[in-house]
Design a protein around this motif. Structure first.
Motif: not given
Ligand code: NAD
Length: 425
Positions: A123-128
Motif C-alpha cells: 500500500r506504500a507504493f505507486s502502481r508503477a
C-alpha cells in the motif's frame, strides 16, 4: 533434530517455521517405516534470497528483500503463492512452502511445495513502483521458476495484475510467451475461469462437508470471518448465498458485527472502494479483541498465520473452525480447540480450492484448451470432496485430528515418492 540446526534461521524468531516442524513431529509416529525419511520435510530443498532494487518515483534507489523457497519437489514442480507484506521473513516463507507441500500432496495434485515473498507494504507504493518491484523480483527468481520447475500464484498483497507482470517478465527473459509460469492470471492471458473465487469456494465446500458430518447445517448458521480479502471476502459471500448469516467480520483496520447478518455484497463494495471495512455502516464496530468470543457456528480465520493463539482458542465460541488462512492456528491452540471439542478443518484441506483451480489453469495453459466455469467448479467440488472423505476416514480410523489425518496422507505420499526415487547420487 530441531530447527536450531538450520543455521540460516534467526533463533530469536522461530515462528512460523517452528509450528510447521511441530506439526511434522506430531505426524511422524503415524508413518511407519516411511518415518525413516521424515528429515526430508524438516529442511527446505532450496532457498533463494534475492535483493530487489528499484528506482522509486522520486528518483531515489531503494532495496527490498525477496525470497523463493522450494520446500519439496519429490512429487512434481514447486507450486505456491507470492506474498507482498511488511512481515515477510525467511521463516514465514519456509513454513508457507512446507504447508504447500502438504496441501498439494493431501489433495493429490502433482506438485511439490514452494512459496515466495517480498518484504514490502504494497500500500506504500505507486502502481508503477509495484510493477518495477514485481518485475525485478521475477527476474531475480527467474533462475528457479518455470512452467515445469516452480509455478507462483497470488497470495496476500498480490493479485492477478501481479501475475500478469510476472508472466510478462519471465516471458521476455526466455524469449517466448510462457503462460504456464504463473497461475491466477487474468483470463485474457490464459487465466482460468473460477480461479479468483476458488479458495473461498473451497473454504465453503470444506465447511459444508464438515457441517454435514457433524450436524451443523449451513442454512441459518452464524459465521464469523477474520480477513476480508480474496479468501475471506469470497467465502463470506458464498456462505451467505447458501443461507448462512455472516454475523462478524474483521480486517486489518476494523472489526464489525451484526447479529441479524451483514450484507456481504455491500461490505465487499465498501472494502473495494475504501480499502477496508472501516466506516461500513451496515454493522456495529466491535472491540478488536472481542471478535474472538462472539458466538457463531463457523469461525473462518482468513487473514494471516498465528492468529488463533492459545489465549484466543480458550475463548472462542464456535462449533467448527475452517482455516481459510495458512497456519492461522498455533499447535498449542490446536490442542485447546481439540480439548474443547471444537472441530478444526485445517488449512491444508480447507483452503486448497485455490491451488486446485491453479492446477486446472496450468493444465489448460499446457493444452491451450479452456474449460467452462461449470466444468471447473464441478471438478473442484469432486477433488475437494474426495480429499475430504479420505482425510475424514483416516481421522476416524486412527482417532486423530483432521489436521493430523491430512498430514498422514500427505506425508505418506511425499515420503513414498522420496523413497521410490531414492537418493541421488
Ligand atoms: P488478501 O491480501 O486478499 O486479504 C487479506 C485480508 O486479511 C485483508 O482483508 C486484510 O485487511 C486482513 N488482515 C491482514 N492482517 C490482519 C490482521 N492482523 N487482523 C485482521 N485482518 C487482517 O489475502 P488473501 O489472498 O485473502 O489471503 C489470506 C490468507 O489466505 C493468507 O493466509 C493466504 O496465505 C491464504 N491463502 C490464500 C489463497 C489465495 O488463493 N489467495 C489460497 C490459499 C490460502
Amino acid at each position: 533434530m530441531n530447527n536450531s540446526s538450520l543455521s540460516y534461521l534467526d533463533p530469536a524468531r522461530p515462528e512460523p517455521w517452528a509450528s510447521f516442524i511441530e506439526q511434522i513431529d506430531r505426524v511422524a509416529p503415524h508413518l511407519g517405516s516411511l518415518a525413516h525419511w521424515i528429515e526430508t520435510l524438516k529442511r527446505p530443498k532450496r532457498i533463494l534470497i534475492v535483493d530487489v532494487p528499484i528506482v522509486r518515483d522520486d528518483g531515489t534507489i531503494a532495496h527490498y528483500e525477496g525470497y523463493r523457497v522450494q520446500h519439496n519437489l519429490s512429487r512434481g514442480p514447486g507450486k505456491g503463492g507470492v506474498r507482498f507484506h511488511p512481515h515477510v521473513s525467511l521463516s514465514e516463507v519456509m513454513a508457507l512452502a512446507g504447508w504447500m507441500t502438504i496441501k498439494n500432496a493431501a489433495l493429490g495434485l502433482p506438485y511439490g511445495g514452494a512459496k515466495g515473498g517480498v518484504r514490502i507494504d504494497p500500500r506504500a507504493f505507486s502502481r508503477a513502483e509495484l510493477e518495477r518491484i514485481t518485475r525485478r523480483y521475477t527476474s531475480e527468481i527467474g533462475i528457479v521458476i518455470g512452467p515445469d520447475k516452480d509455478i507462483p500464484a497470488p497470495d496476500v498483497g498480490t493479485n492477478e495484475q501481479t501475475m500478469a507482470w510476472m508472466m510478462d517478465t519471465y516471458s521476455m527473459n526466455v524469449g517466448h510467451t510462457a503462460s504456464g509460469v504463473v497461475t491466477g492470471k487474468p483470463i485474457a492471458l490464459g487465466g482460468s475461469l473460477g480461479r479468483q473465487e476458488a479458495t473461498g469456494r473451497g473454504v465453503f465446500i470444506a465447511a459444508r462437508e464438515a457441517g454435514r458430518r457433524s450436524g451443523v447445517p449451513i442454512s441459518g448458521a452464524r459465521v464469523a470471518v477474520q480477513g476480508f480479502g480474496n479468501v475471506g471476502g469470497i467465502a463470506a459471500r458464498i456462505f451467505r448465498e447458501n443461507g448462512a448469516k455472516v454475523v462478524a467480520l474483521q480486517d486489518a483496520e476494523a472489526t464489525i458485527a451484526n447479529p441479524a447478518g451483514i450484507d456481504i455484497p455491500a461490505a465487499l463494495a465498501h472494502a473495494a472502494a475504501h480499502g477496508s471495512l472501516s466506516g461500513f455502516f451496515g454493522a456495529e464496530p466491535v472491540r478488536e479483541d472481542d471478535f474472538w468470543q462472539l458466538e457463531c457456528e463457523y469461525f473462518v480465520p482468513a487473514a494471516l498465520e498465528g492468529q488463533l493463539t492459545p489465549q484466543r482458542a480458550s475463548r472462542l465460541r464456535a462449533r467448527i473452525v475452517v482455516e481459510g488462512a495458512n497456519g492461522p492456528t498455533t499447535p498449542a491452540a490446536d490442542d485447546i480447540l481439540h480439548e474443547r471439542n471444537i472441530l478444526v478443518i485445517p488449512d491444508v484441506l480447507a483452503n486448497a480450492g485455490g491451488v486446485t483451480v491453479s492446477y486446472f489453469e496450468w493444465v489448460q495453459d499446457f493444452s491451450s484448451f479452456f474449460w467452462s466455469e461449470e466444468e471447473i467448479n464441478a471438478r473442484l467440488e469432486s477433488i475437494m470432496i474426495k480429499a475430504f472423505d479420505a482425510i475424514w476416514q483416516m481421522a476416524q480410523e486412527r482417532k486423530v485430528s483432521i489436521r493430523t489425518a491430512a498430514f498422514i496422507i500427505a506425508c505418506q505420499r511425499v515420503l513414498a515418492a522420496r523413497e521410490q526415487r531414492g537418493l541421488y547420487p
